[in-house]
Motif scaffolding. Sequence first.
Motif, PDB file in Angstrom:
ATOM      1  N   ARG A 469       0.923  -1.003   0.035  1.00 58.01           N
ATOM      2  CA  ARG A 469       0.411   0.258   0.040  1.00 58.01           C
ATOM      3  C   ARG A 469       0.640   1.078   0.210  1.00 58.01           C
ATOM      4  O   ARG A 469       0.301   2.221  -0.808  1.00 58.01           O
ATOM      5  N   ILE A 470       2.299   0.950   0.298  1.00 53.92           N
ATOM      6  CA  ILE A 470       2.845   2.967   0.408  1.00 53.92           C
ATOM      7  C   ILE A 470       3.939   2.249   0.192  1.00 53.92           C
ATOM      8  O   ILE A 470       5.142   1.492  -0.620  1.00 53.92           O
ATOM      9  N   GLY A 471       4.253   3.323  -0.157  1.00 51.90           N
ATOM     10  CA  GLY A 471       5.360   3.484  -1.309  1.00 51.90           C
ATOM     11  C   GLY A 471       6.250   4.830  -1.354  1.00 51.90           C
ATOM     12  O   GLY A 471       5.786   5.859  -1.025  1.00 51.90           O
ATOM     13  N   LEU A 472       7.360   5.110  -2.142  1.00 56.27           N
ATOM     14  CA  LEU A 472       8.882   6.385  -1.658  1.00 56.27           C
ATOM     15  C   LEU A 472       9.316   6.812  -2.496  1.00 56.27           C
ATOM     16  O   LEU A 472       9.885   5.277  -3.170  1.00 56.27           O
ATOM     17  N   MET A 473       8.714   7.912  -3.266  1.00 54.75           N
ATOM     18  CA  MET A 473       9.814   7.913  -4.123  1.00 54.75           C
ATOM     19  C   MET A 473      10.913   9.618  -3.618  1.00 54.75           C
ATOM     20  O   MET A 473      10.547   9.964  -3.036  1.00 54.75           O
ATOM     21  N   ALA A 474      11.908   8.920  -4.817  1.00 59.08           N
ATOM     22  CA  ALA A 474      13.264  10.137  -4.468  1.00 59.08           C
ATOM     23  C   ALA A 474      13.292  10.479  -5.897  1.00 59.08           C
ATOM     24  O   ALA A 474      14.146   9.635  -7.224  1.00 59.08           O
ATOM     25  N   ASP A 475      13.663  11.507  -6.326  1.00 58.22           N
ATOM     26  CA  ASP A 475      13.945  11.834  -7.623  1.00 58.22           C
ATOM     27  C   ASP A 475      14.666  13.627  -7.760  1.00 58.22           C
ATOM     28  O   ASP A 475      14.834  14.320  -6.929  1.00 58.22           O
ATOM     29  N   GLY A 476      15.542  13.469  -8.522  1.00 56.99           N
ATOM     30  CA  GLY A 476      16.325  14.732  -8.586  1.00 56.99           C
ATOM     31  C   GLY A 476      16.762  14.679 -10.339  1.00 56.99           C
ATOM     32  O   GLY A 476      16.658  13.838 -11.130  1.00 56.99           O
ATOM     33  N   GLU A 477      16.440  16.348 -10.777  1.00 57.91           N
ATOM     34  CA  GLU A 477      16.758  16.406 -12.196  1.00 57.91           C
ATOM     35  C   GLU A 477      17.695  17.663 -12.141  1.00 57.91           C
ATOM     36  O   GLU A 477      17.572  18.712 -10.944  1.00 57.91           O
ATOM     37  N   VAL A 478      18.382  17.717 -13.730  1.00 61.58           N
ATOM     38  CA  VAL A 478      19.219  18.857 -13.364  1.00 61.58           C
ATOM     39  C   VAL A 478      19.367  20.039 -14.897  1.00 61.58           C
ATOM     40  O   VAL A 478      18.854  18.182 -15.827  1.00 61.58           O
ATOM     41  N   GLN A 479      19.215  20.560 -15.595  1.00 63.47           N
ATOM     42  CA  GLN A 479      18.910  20.903 -16.218  1.00 63.47           C
ATOM     43  C   GLN A 479      20.458  22.638 -16.509  1.00 63.47           C
ATOM     44  O   GLN A 479      19.932  22.868 -16.149  1.00 63.47           O
ATOM     45  N   GLY A 480      19.868  22.938 -18.180  1.00 62.12           N
ATOM     46  CA  GLY A 480      20.446  24.480 -18.494  1.00 62.12           C
ATOM     47  C   GLY A 480      20.374  24.624 -20.020  1.00 62.12           C
ATOM     48  O   GLY A 480      19.701  23.908 -20.152  1.00 62.12           O
ATOM     49  N   ILE A 481      20.785  25.492 -19.730  1.00 63.76           N
ATOM     50  CA  ILE A 481      20.266  26.218 -21.267  1.00 63.76           C
ATOM     51  C   ILE A 481      22.247  26.073 -22.157  1.00 63.76           C
ATOM     52  O   ILE A 481      22.521  26.549 -21.113  1.00 63.76           O
ATOM     53  N   LEU A 482      22.471  25.727 -23.444  1.00 61.68           N
ATOM     54  CA  LEU A 482      23.498  25.580 -23.776  1.00 61.68           C
ATOM     55  C   LEU A 482      23.923  26.868 -23.802  1.00 61.68           C
ATOM     56  O   LEU A 482      23.046  28.211 -24.176  1.00 61.68           O
ATOM     57  N   PRO A 483      24.769  27.866 -23.366  1.00 60.83           N
ATOM     58  CA  PRO A 483      25.458  29.691 -23.261  1.00 60.83           C
ATOM     59  C   PRO A 483      25.348  29.911 -24.788  1.00 60.83           C
ATOM     60  O   PRO A 483      25.532  29.052 -25.375  1.00 60.83           O
ATOM     61  N   HIS A 506      13.365  15.687  -5.085  1.00 55.44           N
ATOM     62  CA  HIS A 506      12.071  15.730  -4.979  1.00 55.44           C
ATOM     63  C   HIS A 506      11.766  14.576  -4.088  1.00 55.44           C
ATOM     64  O   HIS A 506      12.519  13.369  -4.265  1.00 55.44           O
ATOM     65  N   LEU A 507      11.041  14.325  -2.574  1.00 55.06           N
ATOM     66  CA  LEU A 507      10.408  13.281  -2.223  1.00 55.06           C
ATOM     67  C   LEU A 507       9.241  12.818  -1.903  1.00 55.06           C
ATOM     68  O   LEU A 507       8.274  13.915  -2.214  1.00 55.06           O
ATOM     69  N   HIS A 508       8.767  11.855  -2.632  1.00 57.64           N
ATOM     70  CA  HIS A 508       7.249  11.736  -2.574  1.00 57.64           C
ATOM     71  C   HIS A 508       6.351  10.238  -2.187  1.00 57.64           C
ATOM     72  O   HIS A 508       6.888   9.203  -1.782  1.00 57.64           O
ATOM     73  N   LEU A 509       5.511  10.903  -1.778  1.00 56.31           N
ATOM     74  CA  LEU A 509       5.034   9.498  -0.574  1.00 56.31           C
ATOM     75  C   LEU A 509       3.659   9.112  -1.555  1.00 56.31           C
ATOM     76  O   LEU A 509       2.622  10.072  -1.987  1.00 56.31           O
ATOM     77  N   ILE A 510       3.653   7.647  -2.092  1.00 56.18           N
ATOM     78  CA  ILE A 510       2.550   6.718  -2.839  1.00 56.18           C
ATOM     79  C   ILE A 510       1.879   6.510  -1.686  1.00 56.18           C
ATOM     80  O   ILE A 510       2.395   4.864  -1.182  1.00 56.18           O
ATOM     81  N   VAL A 511       0.350   6.559  -1.398  1.00 55.11           N
ATOM     82  CA  VAL A 511      -0.370   5.724  -1.099  1.00 55.11           C
ATOM     83  C   VAL A 511      -1.521   5.039  -1.945  1.00 55.11           C
ATOM     84  O   VAL A 511      -2.341   5.641  -2.359  1.00 55.11           O
ATOM     85  N   LYS A 512      -1.515   3.752  -1.582  1.00 53.11           N
ATOM     86  CA  LYS A 512      -2.291   3.157  -2.125  1.00 53.11           C
ATOM     87  C   LYS A 512      -3.651   3.193  -1.444  1.00 53.11           C
ATOM     88  O   LYS A 512      -4.085   2.616  -0.801  1.00 53.11           O
ATOM     89  N   PHE A 513      -5.196   2.814  -2.213  1.00 51.32           N
ATOM     90  CA  PHE A 513      -6.302   2.278  -1.333  1.00 51.32           C
ATOM     91  C   PHE A 513      -7.152   1.784  -2.486  1.00 51.32           C
ATOM     92  O   PHE A 513      -7.292   1.903  -3.327  1.00 51.32           O
ATOM     93  N   GLY A 514      -7.822   0.824  -1.534  1.00 48.23           N
ATOM     94  CA  GLY A 514      -9.134   0.534  -1.947  1.00 48.23           C
ATOM     95  C   GLY A 514      -8.987  -0.676  -3.259  1.00 48.23           C
ATOM     96  O   GLY A 514      -8.193  -0.930  -3.202  1.00 48.23           O
TER      97      GLY A 514
END
Length: 524
Positions: A469-483, A506-514
Motif C-alpha cells: 500500500r505504501i511507497g516512497l520515491m526520490a528524484d533529482g533533476e538538472v537542466q540548463g541551456i547551452l550558453p 523531491h520526495l514523494h509519498l505514494i499511498v494505494k487504497f481501495g
Amino acid sequence: MRFRAGPLALGLGLGLGRGLGLGFGRGLGRGLGLAVAGAVSGALLLAAPGSAWASGLDVPQIGTTFSSPTTNDAAALYWNPAMLGFANKGEVMITLGVVGGHVGYQRDRLGAYQFEDSLEFAEPIDPAAIDPNKPGAYPRVTSPIFSPNAGLFVSAPVIKDRLTLGFGAYVPYAAPLSFPADGDQRFALQDAFIAVARISAGLGVKLHERVSLGASATYVLGIVSLTRVQDFAAVEIFSEALANPPINQPNDFGETAPSTVRELSVLARPFALTDGYSHNATFNVALAANPIDPLWLGLTYDHGSRLNVNGQFQLDMNDEFFTQDLAGQGLAFPPLVAGDAKLSFRLPKRIMLGIAYDISKRLRVDGNFAYVFWSDLDAFVITLDSPDLAQPEIGLPRRTEVALRRDWKGTVHAELSVRATVDKRERVRVSGTLGYHSPASPDATIDVASPDGHRLIGALGVAVAINERIGLMADGEVQGILPRTVTTSDFDLGNGTYDLVLGGGHLHLIVKFGNGGKVLKGKG
C-alpha cells in the motif's frame, strides 16, 4: 525610489509551488515563470519591444520522474487522464521538494549611446554627447533561484476496469527572480515573482480492455509581482505627446527608438506591478491504448488558457522634467503615478505523445514527445488606467491599451526514459531520463527575463515499495541551456551572453487504497 514584489505572491508560490517556471522541462520547467516576468516587465509600460517573455514559461515537472503520458499513476490527470482508466487501485501522491539554481547574463552593448545625463532626443546626435566608453561587455549579473514546492494528486477508481476519477493541485509555473537593482539588466527586470497554480479534476473511461479515453477541467490562478526600470524613450505614446503641439519637441522615441536616444537618466523611471491576479480555466482530452502487451501509447491535447492579470502599478515620475519643467505646455505628472494595470496573454496549447515498450517484466523504455504552440502567443496586450496618467493638453489619456508584438515559434520537446526493477522482490525501481527542448524566442526579442535557449535535461529517480500500500520515491533533476550569445537583438536591447542552470530534488509519498472500484453486475 525602489519598489519590491509583494509577499503575498511569494507565499502562494512557496505554498503550492512545484516549479521554477524558469524552466524545468519535464523536470525543471522551461521558463513560464521567467516568461511571465519578461512579459509583464517588457510590456507593462507600453514599451520595451526587446523585452520578451519566452518559453522559459514552459511546464515544469509534474508528478515524479516516473510520470509520463503512458504511466497510470495519479499524476496521469495532468500527463494523460486516459491512463486513469487503467488504474488498478486508488492512489494518493504527495510531493515535497526544493528547486535551486541561477540565471546569468553578461550584457554586451554593441550600439552607440549618449552620456546618461545628456538630453538630445533626436538624431543626428552631437558627437560630443556620445559616450565612447558605453559600448562593450559589462559585468555579469545573476539571479539566484530557490523555491520549496509541493503537489498533490489523487486517483480513485469508481467502477472497476471502467471509470476512475482524478484530482490534482499543483503549480506548473513559478519563478522568483532578484537581479541587482542597478545592474545593466535593469531596463528588462530587477525583481519578479510569477506563479500559475492549477486545480484540476478529471476522469478516465476504459472503453475496451486495451483502450481508454480521458479528460480533465482545470481552474487556473495566476499571480504576478515585479519591478523594473522603464525607459520612456521606448514609449510610443510619450513620443507622440512630445512631438505634438503645444510642446513640439522633435524626438526619435518609440518602439523603434535607436540606441542613441535610449537609457538616458531623466527618462529611466522605476516601475512596479503588485498584486496582479488572473482567474481562468482550461481543459485537456486524451487517449491511451495498449494495442499489444509490451506496447503503450498515449496522446494528450492540452488547450492552454488565457491569463488576464489585473493588478496595481506604481511609476516613480519624481524628476523635474516630468513634474514641472514642461508644466506650461501641459506636461506635469505627480511624483508618484499609481493606478490599475491589466496584462492579457495566452499560455500555449500543447500536444503530448508518449510511447512506452516493455522490453521485459523488469525493463521499460519510455519516450515522451511534445509540440508546444508558442507561436499562438502573438502579442501581450497591456492596459494602464489612472487619473494620474491623464495629460489632456498634450493628448495623453488616463487609459491606454497597447499590443506588444512577439515573434515566438513553436517548440519541440523530446525525452527518453529507461525504467527498471532492480531487486528480486520487485520492490525497488529506478528511472533515468535524458531530454532536449528547442528554444521559442528568437535573438531579436530575447532578454534577461527570458533566458531561452537549447535546453538539455537529465533526471534520476528511485522508488521503493514499503509494502503493498505504501511507497516512497526520490528524484533529482538538472537542466540548463547551452550558453547563448546574442548579437542581433532589436535595438541592442538584449545583446550579450545568457546562461541558466537549475537543479531540484523531491520526495514523494505514494499511498494505494481501495480494490479498484465497484464491480459491475456480470463482471468480476
